[in-house]
Design a protein around this motif. Structure first.
Motif, PDB file in Angstrom:
ATOM      1  N   PHE A 299     -18.046 -45.900  67.634  1.00  9.00           N
ATOM      2  CA  PHE A 299     -17.562 -44.514  68.277  1.00  9.00           C
ATOM      3  C   PHE A 299     -15.924 -45.031  68.262  1.00  9.00           C
ATOM      4  O   PHE A 299     -15.401 -45.504  69.427  1.00  9.00           O
ATOM      5  N   VAL A 300     -15.188 -44.589  67.301  1.00  7.30           N
ATOM      6  CA  VAL A 300     -13.820 -45.143  67.419  1.00  7.30           C
ATOM      7  C   VAL A 300     -12.998 -43.809  68.083  1.00  7.30           C
ATOM      8  O   VAL A 300     -12.925 -42.628  67.612  1.00  7.30           O
ATOM      9  N   HIS A 301     -12.434 -44.249  68.882  1.00  7.98           N
ATOM     10  CA  HIS A 301     -11.588 -43.318  69.851  1.00  7.98           C
ATOM     11  C   HIS A 301     -10.179 -43.149  69.352  1.00  7.98           C
ATOM     12  O   HIS A 301      -9.554 -44.353  68.857  1.00  7.98           O
ATOM     13  N   PRO A 302      -9.345 -41.822  69.296  1.00  7.43           N
ATOM     14  CA  PRO A 302      -8.067 -41.741  68.853  1.00  7.43           C
ATOM     15  C   PRO A 302      -7.248 -42.262  70.002  1.00  7.43           C
ATOM     16  O   PRO A 302      -6.290 -41.464  70.449  1.00  7.43           O
ATOM     17  N   ALA A 303      -7.370 -43.381  70.333  1.00  4.89           N
ATOM     18  CA  ALA A 303      -6.605 -44.026  71.432  1.00  4.89           C
ATOM     19  C   ALA A 303      -6.280 -45.350  71.223  1.00  4.89           C
ATOM     20  O   ALA A 303      -6.873 -46.035  70.444  1.00  4.89           O
ATOM     21  N   LEU A 304      -5.259 -45.791  71.987  1.00  5.66           N
ATOM     22  CA  LEU A 304      -4.828 -47.298  71.969  1.00  5.66           C
ATOM     23  C   LEU A 304      -5.293 -47.599  73.179  1.00  5.66           C
ATOM     24  O   LEU A 304      -5.495 -46.855  74.254  1.00  5.66           O
TER      25      LEU A 304
ATOM     26  N   LEU B 108      -3.693 -41.032  70.956  1.00  4.51           N
ATOM     27  CA  LEU B 108      -3.230 -40.512  69.620  1.00  4.51           C
ATOM     28  C   LEU B 108      -4.335 -39.239  69.003  1.00  4.51           C
ATOM     29  O   LEU B 108      -5.183 -38.903  69.906  1.00  4.51           O
ATOM     30  N   ARG B 109      -3.970 -38.687  68.286  1.00  2.20           N
ATOM     31  CA  ARG B 109      -4.573 -37.284  67.840  1.00  2.20           C
ATOM     32  C   ARG B 109      -4.783 -37.532  66.518  1.00  2.20           C
ATOM     33  O   ARG B 109      -4.128 -37.914  65.591  1.00  2.20           O
ATOM     34  N   LEU B 110      -6.232 -37.124  65.926  1.00  2.00           N
ATOM     35  CA  LEU B 110      -6.485 -37.197  64.483  1.00  2.00           C
ATOM     36  C   LEU B 110      -5.775 -36.157  63.794  1.00  2.00           C
ATOM     37  O   LEU B 110      -5.939 -34.997  64.129  1.00  2.00           O
ATOM     38  N   LEU B 111      -5.114 -36.359  62.807  1.00  2.00           N
ATOM     39  CA  LEU B 111      -4.584 -35.568  61.922  1.00  2.00           C
ATOM     40  C   LEU B 111      -5.575 -35.110  60.616  1.00  2.00           C
ATOM     41  O   LEU B 111      -5.528 -33.939  60.326  1.00  2.00           O
ATOM     42  N   SER B 112      -6.013 -36.233  60.261  1.00  2.72           N
ATOM     43  CA  SER B 112      -6.885 -36.146  59.049  1.00  2.72           C
ATOM     44  C   SER B 112      -7.698 -37.318  58.826  1.00  2.72           C
ATOM     45  O   SER B 112      -7.544 -38.223  59.480  1.00  2.72           O
ATOM     46  N   SER B 113      -8.849 -37.036  58.276  1.00  2.00           N
ATOM     47  CA  SER B 113      -9.769 -38.141  57.879  1.00  2.00           C
ATOM     48  C   SER B 113     -10.357 -38.056  56.273  1.00  2.00           C
ATOM     49  O   SER B 113     -10.812 -36.825  56.148  1.00  2.00           O
ATOM     50  N   GLN B 114     -10.621 -39.065  55.681  1.00  2.00           N
ATOM     51  CA  GLN B 114     -11.294 -38.992  54.580  1.00  2.00           C
ATOM     52  C   GLN B 114     -12.100 -40.431  54.170  1.00  2.00           C
ATOM     53  O   GLN B 114     -11.407 -41.438  54.294  1.00  2.00           O
TER      54      GLN B 114
ATOM     55  N   ILE C 267     -12.774 -45.544  55.707  1.00  2.36           N
ATOM     56  CA  ILE C 267     -12.472 -44.255  56.096  1.00  2.36           C
ATOM     57  C   ILE C 267     -10.958 -44.268  56.298  1.00  2.36           C
ATOM     58  O   ILE C 267     -10.458 -45.116  57.055  1.00  2.36           O
ATOM     59  N   TYR C 268     -10.237 -43.350  55.754  1.00  2.00           N
ATOM     60  CA  TYR C 268      -8.898 -43.252  55.742  1.00  2.00           C
ATOM     61  C   TYR C 268      -8.670 -42.279  56.845  1.00  2.00           C
ATOM     62  O   TYR C 268      -8.825 -41.205  56.878  1.00  2.00           O
ATOM     63  N   LEU C 269      -7.995 -42.643  58.055  1.00  2.00           N
ATOM     64  CA  LEU C 269      -7.766 -41.979  59.223  1.00  2.00           C
ATOM     65  C   LEU C 269      -6.101 -41.803  59.111  1.00  2.00           C
ATOM     66  O   LEU C 269      -5.507 -42.811  59.326  1.00  2.00           O
ATOM     67  N   VAL C 270      -5.848 -40.768  59.636  1.00  2.39           N
ATOM     68  CA  VAL C 270      -4.200 -40.445  60.008  1.00  2.39           C
ATOM     69  C   VAL C 270      -3.989 -39.900  61.317  1.00  2.39           C
ATOM     70  O   VAL C 270      -4.755 -39.072  61.697  1.00  2.39           O
ATOM     71  N   TYR C 271      -3.631 -40.684  62.122  1.00  2.00           N
ATOM     72  CA  TYR C 271      -3.265 -40.341  63.656  1.00  2.00           C
ATOM     73  C   TYR C 271      -1.689 -40.180  63.800  1.00  2.00           C
ATOM     74  O   TYR C 271      -0.766 -40.831  63.341  1.00  2.00           O
TER      75      TYR C 271
END
Length: 191
Positions: A143-148, A153-159, A166-170
């Motif tokens: 359960f990967v959270h968009p945070a440090l 952080l907020r998720l901009l995109s995922s692929q 999984i390519y994640l942009v935050y």
């Protein structure tokens, strides 16, 4: 042969201890609650001692309080719980016992027990690492959270890629969610 699954909450900087910073509970909602509940659909829970102590210090009281999360707390209490530790332990939470022998030997025996269909771990990073190294872990649920563990952080995109990467942009989140366990437990699945 029993299936062993492990679930873990994780911040983007690799922190897996929700107690370090306030990065887990602000993101806990009904959707995550249902997914977490499914990861605990098992005959046996396997714990490292530290994670067990955390669960045993919280869930029996939540069950006794009879509030929103009492159903989940009862499910955990009724389940067989096996704790990995190299020192002798005493238990106050029902259905708890200590793993006998080495981790690899004990878990191999549990996997071979025909009365057990699923074994679940929650947290317990050192146990997860050892089971992965021994080839005994069947599934890892992150359960990967968009945070440090100190900022959000907020998720901009995922692929997802065919290779499993999984390519994640935050990006920094100027308005991160806020909250503690008391607010998050309102979103726990009810039985």
């Amino acid at each position: 042969m029993a299936i062993i699954t492990a679930s873990m909450f994780m911040a983007l900087d690799g922190v897996v201890d929700p107690g370090v910073g306030n990065w887990h509970f602000p993101y806990f909602n009904d959707e995550m609650g249902r997914a977490v509940d499914r990861t605990h659909d098992a005959d046996v829970m396997l714990f490292g001692r530290v994670t067990y102590d955390s669960f045993a210090g919280a869930w029996p009281g939540r069950e006794a309080a009879g509030q929103e999360d009492a159903g989940f707390a009862k499910k955990l209490g009724d389940m067989r719980k096996i704790v990995v530790s190299q020192r002798p332990l005493e238990f106050t939470w029902r259905n708890s016992e200590q793993l006998q022998g080495s981790l690899v030997e004990g878990v191999t025996a549990l996997k071979a027990d025909p009365s057990i269909r699923r074994i679940a771990l929650s947290g317990s990073v050192s146990v997860v690492r050892q089971l992965l190294a021994a080839g005994l872990l069947d599934e890892l649920h992150l359960f990967v959270h968009p945070a440090l563990a100190g900022s959000a952080l907020r998720l901009l995109s995922s692929q997802p890629f065919a290779t499993g990467v999984i390519y994640l942009v935050y990006a920094p989140d100027p308005n991160p969610p806020a909250g503690q366990y008391e607010q998050a437990r309102e979103n726990l699945p009810q039985e």
